[in-house]
Design an enzyme around this catalytic site. Structure first.
Site, PDB file in Angstrom:
ATOM      1  N   GLU A  69      -6.414  -5.795   4.077  1.00  0.00           N
ATOM      2  CA  GLU A  69      -6.226  -6.971   3.209  1.00  0.00           C
ATOM      3  C   GLU A  69      -7.395  -7.146   2.226  1.00  0.00           C
ATOM      4  OE1 GLU A  69      -4.538 -10.437   5.100  1.00  0.00           O
ATOM      5  OE2 GLU A  69      -2.917  -9.232   5.945  1.00  0.00           O
ATOM      6  N   THR A  87       0.821  -1.217   0.000  1.00  0.00           N
ATOM      7  CA  THR A  87       0.000   0.000   0.000  1.00  0.00           C
ATOM      8  C   THR A  87       0.856   1.269   0.000  1.00  0.00           C
ATOM      9  OG1 THR A  87      -1.758  -1.177   1.123  1.00  0.00           O
ATOM     10  CG2 THR A  87      -1.784   1.215   1.350  1.00  0.00           C
ATOM     11  N   GLU A  88       0.370   2.280  -0.724  1.00  0.00           N
ATOM     12  CA  GLU A  88       1.062   3.579  -0.774  1.00  0.00           C
ATOM     13  C   GLU A  88       0.044   4.682  -0.485  1.00  0.00           C
ATOM     14  OE1 GLU A  88       2.954   3.857  -4.613  1.00  0.00           O
ATOM     15  OE2 GLU A  88       4.283   2.151  -4.161  1.00  0.00           O
ATOM     16  N   GLY A 122     -26.029   0.209  28.012  1.00  0.00           N
ATOM     17  CA  GLY A 122     -25.078   1.278  28.343  1.00  0.00           C
ATOM     18  C   GLY A 122     -23.730   0.727  28.786  1.00  0.00           C
TER      19      GLY A 122
HETATM   20  N1  COS Z   1      -3.823 -14.753  -8.309  1.00  0.00           N
HETATM   21  C1  COS Z   1      -2.936 -14.775  -9.353  1.00  0.00           C
HETATM   22  N2  COS Z   1      -2.898 -13.807 -10.309  1.00  0.00           N
HETATM   23  C2  COS Z   1      -3.793 -12.803 -10.214  1.00  0.00           C
HETATM   24  C3  COS Z   1      -4.736 -12.716  -9.172  1.00  0.00           C
HETATM   25  C4  COS Z   1      -4.739 -13.759  -8.206  1.00  0.00           C
HETATM   26  N3  COS Z   1      -5.604 -13.747  -7.193  1.00  0.00           N
HETATM   27  N4  COS Z   1      -5.488 -11.606  -9.344  1.00  0.00           N
HETATM   28  C5  COS Z   1      -5.032 -11.009 -10.449  1.00  0.00           C
HETATM   29  N5  COS Z   1      -4.005 -11.720 -10.975  1.00  0.00           N
HETATM   30  C6  COS Z   1      -3.262 -11.453 -12.215  1.00  0.00           C
HETATM   31  C7  COS Z   1      -4.225 -11.367 -13.395  1.00  0.00           C
HETATM   32  O1  COS Z   1      -4.451 -12.650 -13.963  1.00  0.00           O
HETATM   33  C8  COS Z   1      -3.497 -10.433 -14.338  1.00  0.00           C
HETATM   34  O2  COS Z   1      -2.488 -11.150 -15.023  1.00  0.00           O
HETATM   35  P1  COS Z   1      -2.426 -11.158 -16.648  1.00  0.00           P
HETATM   36  O3  COS Z   1      -2.233  -9.722 -17.053  1.00  0.00           O
HETATM   37  O4  COS Z   1      -1.251 -12.022 -16.948  1.00  0.00           O
HETATM   38  O5  COS Z   1      -3.742 -11.704 -17.078  1.00  0.00           O
HETATM   39  C9  COS Z   1      -2.779  -9.471 -13.400  1.00  0.00           C
HETATM   40  O6  COS Z   1      -2.651 -10.156 -12.130  1.00  0.00           O
HETATM   41  C10 COS Z   1      -3.556  -8.187 -13.208  1.00  0.00           C
HETATM   42  O7  COS Z   1      -4.803  -8.546 -12.678  1.00  0.00           O
HETATM   43  P2  COS Z   1      -6.095  -7.608 -12.768  1.00  0.00           P
HETATM   44  O8  COS Z   1      -6.250  -7.124 -14.187  1.00  0.00           O
HETATM   45  O9  COS Z   1      -7.209  -8.354 -12.152  1.00  0.00           O
HETATM   46  O10 COS Z   1      -5.650  -6.353 -11.899  1.00  0.00           O
HETATM   47  P3  COS Z   1      -6.544  -5.239 -11.275  1.00  0.00           P
HETATM   48  O11 COS Z   1      -5.743  -4.011 -11.202  1.00  0.00           O
HETATM   49  O12 COS Z   1      -7.865  -5.155 -11.992  1.00  0.00           O
HETATM   50  O13 COS Z   1      -6.732  -5.848  -9.788  1.00  0.00           O
HETATM   51  C11 COS Z   1      -7.801  -6.017  -7.665  1.00  0.00           C
HETATM   52  C12 COS Z   1      -7.748  -5.404  -9.067  1.00  0.00           C
HETATM   53  C13 COS Z   1      -8.996  -5.366  -7.060  1.00  0.00           C
HETATM   54  C14 COS Z   1      -7.985  -7.521  -7.735  1.00  0.00           C
HETATM   55  C15 COS Z   1      -6.504  -5.750  -6.846  1.00  0.00           C
HETATM   56  O14 COS Z   1      -6.018  -4.462  -7.088  1.00  0.00           O
HETATM   57  C16 COS Z   1      -6.717  -5.930  -5.360  1.00  0.00           C
HETATM   58  O15 COS Z   1      -6.801  -7.032  -4.838  1.00  0.00           O
HETATM   59  N6  COS Z   1      -6.800  -4.786  -4.616  1.00  0.00           N
HETATM   60  C17 COS Z   1      -6.877  -4.800  -3.179  1.00  0.00           C
HETATM   61  C18 COS Z   1      -5.511  -4.694  -2.614  1.00  0.00           C
HETATM   62  C19 COS Z   1      -5.527  -4.966  -1.155  1.00  0.00           C
HETATM   63  O16 COS Z   1      -6.092  -5.934  -0.679  1.00  0.00           O
HETATM   64  N7  COS Z   1      -4.879  -4.098  -0.415  1.00  0.00           N
HETATM   65  C20 COS Z   1      -4.858  -4.219   0.999  1.00  0.00           C
HETATM   66  C21 COS Z   1      -3.533  -3.957   1.522  1.00  0.00           C
HETATM   67  S1  COS Z   1      -2.443  -5.259   1.350  1.00  0.00           S
HETATM   68  S2  COS Z   1      -2.255  -5.876   3.197  1.00  0.00           S
END
Ligand code: COS
Length: 383
Positions: free
Chosen positions: A363, A125-126, A340
């Site tokens: 997460e 996270t940033e 309360g």
């Molecule tokens: N396992 C393996 N690969 C994955 C995956 C998973 N669960 N989810 C995505 N990928 C892969 C995709 O297949 C894609 O690969 P290809 O380009 O080769 O097809 C690539 O990663 C990009 O995936 P995607 O297009 O789904 O990316 P997005 O930017 O749309 O992702 C979400 C969106 C919402 C899934 C992601 O940004 C996310 O989980 N955000 C929440 C982050 C989080 O939980 N933060 C909390 C702090 S961390 S403690």
């Protein structure tokens, strides 16, 4: 019963006793001091909890995810900050090393992490990249046989304690998206790495989250975790596992909340009888119990599915979504049962209510988890 099942029973039982006899009595001290006392940390080490997910060959317990969620539910009968202390080392901070690490990286870090001699943190996270993780801008630039990292990370759990950080940085161009991100293992003490004072939060006293900055941090090429450009997938894979773990945190905490509410319903008298005799109180208890049992069943089944080798992105998202939302509703109802008294610090329900709020955010927020679930469903249906 197999030998493995017997060993799990013993560990679950030891975790249950430790939570009830050591952790719960230490909760008020942790609230006052904002720290987990060293004797408690040693107890967590003695139970082997820092190495739950680390393979046995590196000194860990090598638990399956099903076994892990059984243990975590017991530990999270106590306030969740205790679990946070060893959580990043079992979860996101270490899973990348287990899944993508070279033999050398595994040998360097895993034995110390498993023993609880070193803690691991996950720096994804940033300030401007939270739910949209692929938009991160921390940059790693190749310089001969080194990489130079510049950028800032936010809300990094255990950063002030960590000996190693899994840092996600952009090695591709500015608009390279998810496939331009790589992961690096950066040791504490590397010049240019600074950890800020932990944030003051609404709850989770004793768990420390800080900003971490990287100013011309030089790491050798061997610090890259997995191939160049695979950092985002590494992070997502770790989160698929960690979200099932986090769902089990919510289940353990829900059990505690229910026990606090039920105990109060028996002890507290109004209108000449224990309030538990009133049907409106009973409805709140029964609805909460049903949600707790449903969450527990979902989390344990998702863990078994993942252990069987299936991709469980959707199950992990559903588990964390359902279990943490249910825990929020259960906390709210159990506080209501307390009336309360639920709003004053004398009763544990007041701080558990504040703690439980974070589970729906970190997460993966509930909304991101809904998006992931729907995407997986629609993808399977051909969209
Ligand atoms: N396992 C393996 N690969 C994955 C995956 C998973 N669960 N989810 C995505 N990928 C892969 C995709 O297949 C894609 O690969 P290809 O380009 O080769 O097809 C690539 O990663 C990009 O995936 P995607 O297009 O789904 O990316 P997005 O930017 O749309 O992702 C979400 C969106 C919402 C899934 C992601 O940004 C996310 O989980 N955000 C929440 C982050 C989080 O939980 N933060 C909390 C702090 S961390 S403690």
């Amino acid at each position: 019963m197999t030998e493995r099942e017997e060993t799990l029973d013993l560990l679950v039982d030891a975790a249950r006793r430790f939570a009830r006899e050591v952790l719960v009595p230490a909760e008020t001290e942790v609230q006052a001091e904002g720290e987990i006392p060293p004797r408690v940390v040693q107890g967590l080490r003695d139970l082997g909890l820092f190495g739950m997910t680390i393979p046995e060959e590196y000194g860990g317990l090598g638990l399956s995810i099903y076994e892990e969620v059984k243990v975590v539910q017991e530990i999270c009968y106590a306030q969740p900050a205790f679990r946070s202390y060893f959580g990043t080392t079992n979860g996101v901070g270490t899973l990348g090393i287990i899944n993508y690490g070279t033999d050398e990286q595994k040998r360097k870090y895993l034995p110390k992490l498993a023993a609880g001699e070193m803690l691991a943190s996950f720096a994804l996270t940033e300030p401007d990249s939270g739910s949209d993780a692929a938009s991160l801008v921390t940059k790693a630039t190749k310089d001969g046989n080194h990489w130079v990292i510049n950028g800032a990370k936010r809300f990094i759990t255990n950063a002030i304690h960590a000996g190693v950080f899994t840092v996600f940085a952009r090695t591709g161009s500015k608009d390279s998206g998810a496939n331009g991100i790589s992961a690096f293992l950066v040791d504490r003490g590397t010049p240019g790495l600074t950890v800020a004072k932990p944030y003051e939060k609404m709850g989770f006293a004793g768990s420390h989250e800080s900003d971490v900055t990287f100013d011309e941090v030089r790491v050798p090429a061997s610090a890259m975790l997995g191939p160049d450009g695979t950092g985002f997938k590494n992070a997502m894979k770790s989160l698929d596992h960690a979200r099932i773990h986090m769902a089990s945190v919510a289940v353990g905490l829900s059990r505690r909340l229910l026990d606090e509410g039920t105990k109060y319903a028996v002890e507290r008298k109004q209108f000449g009888q224990p309030i538990g005799k009133f049907q409106m109180i009973q409805a709140m208890l029964a609805e909460s119990q049903a949600e707790y049992l449903a969450a527990k069943a979902l989390v344990e089944q998702s863990a078994r599915d993942r252990d069987s080798g299936r991709k469980t992105t959707m199950e992990a998202a559903c588990s964390k979504y359902f279990a943490t939302e249910a825990a929020g509703r259960i906390a709210d109802r159990m506080l209501q049962v307390h009336g309360g008294n639920g709003y004053i610090k004398e009763y544990p329900i007041e701080r558990l209510y504040r703690d439980v709020r974070l589970l729906r955010i970190y997460e993966g927020t509930s909304q991101i988890l809904q998006i992931i679930t729907a995407r997986e469903m629609l993808r399977e249906a051909g969209l």
